[in-house]
Design an enzyme around this catalytic site. Structure first.
Site, PDB file in Angstrom:
ATOM      1  N   CYS A  55      -8.009   6.638   7.200  1.00 31.21           N
ATOM      2  CA  CYS A  55      -9.163   6.782   6.301  1.00 31.21           C
ATOM      3  C   CYS A  55     -10.368   6.037   6.888  1.00 31.21           C
ATOM      4  CB  CYS A  55      -8.816   6.266   4.901  1.00 31.21           C
ATOM      5  SG  CYS A  55      -8.859   4.469   4.746  1.00 31.21           S
TER       6      CYS A  55
ATOM      7  N   GLU B 106      -2.397   1.022   7.916  1.00 29.69           N
ATOM      8  CA  GLU B 106      -3.117   0.569   9.112  1.00 29.69           C
ATOM      9  C   GLU B 106      -3.685  -0.832   8.904  1.00 29.69           C
ATOM     10  OE1 GLU B 106      -3.371   3.392   7.493  1.00 29.69           O
ATOM     11  OE2 GLU B 106      -4.009   5.051   8.750  1.00 29.69           O
TER      12      GLU B 106
END
Ligand code: THU
Length: 145
Positions: free
Chosen positions: A101, A70
């Site tokens: 996360c 990401e």
């Protein structure tokens, strides 16, 4: 930073757009550099202007330096001049989807607090959640003086 659009204009496109974005994420996962965890993750970040930026996890022998898919996609996009985003697709080669996360949630929130997050594993159905629900009561740029 550019002002964010109202929540309504940040809605995901029709289903086939999301599936296209997810296809890019699955392809990006194949490029992961993950010799330690052996877990491949790909991300496809859709900018407001329709451009898509792909990223993958990049691990390091000094494990703590590992970069998630990401953040890799966000960094590519911002380095290309993009700061407004609609959605991100996150794909893994593991059977169940990964949710981003905590570090990646904060990193994405910097630019798109209402980002649509689509996740999928190799054997799971596509699931969609909004970043605002993944990181409630977040510390945000607007908190700074
Ligand atoms: N990872 C990601 O790239 N994105 C996530 O959302 C979760 C975890 C990567 C980091 C590391 O390379 C591997 O997956 C195992 O944690």
């Amino acid at each position: 930073m550019q002002p964010q659009p109202p929540a309504d204009s940040a809605r995901p496109g029709p289903n086939d757009d999301v599936e296209d974005l997810m296809r890019v994420a699955h392809a990006a996962a194949q490029l992961a550099y993950a010799p330690y965890s052996k877990v491949r993750v790909g991300a496809a970040l859709l900018a407001e202007d329709g451009q898509v930026y792909a990223g993958c996890n990049v691990e390091n022998a000094s494990f703590g330096l590992t970069l998630c898919a990401e953040r890799s996609a966000v960094v590519r996009a911002v380095a290309a001049g993009e700061r407004r985003f609609r959605a991100i697709a996150i794909a893994t080669d593991q059977p169940k989807a990964f949710m981003p996360c905590g570090a990646c949630r904060q990193f994405m929130l910097e630019f798109a607090p209402r980002l649509w997050v689509h996740v999928q594993g190799s054997k799971s159905a596509l699931e969609t959640i909004n970043l605002a629900d993944l990181l409630p009561r977040a510390f945000a740029p607007s908190d700074l003086p």
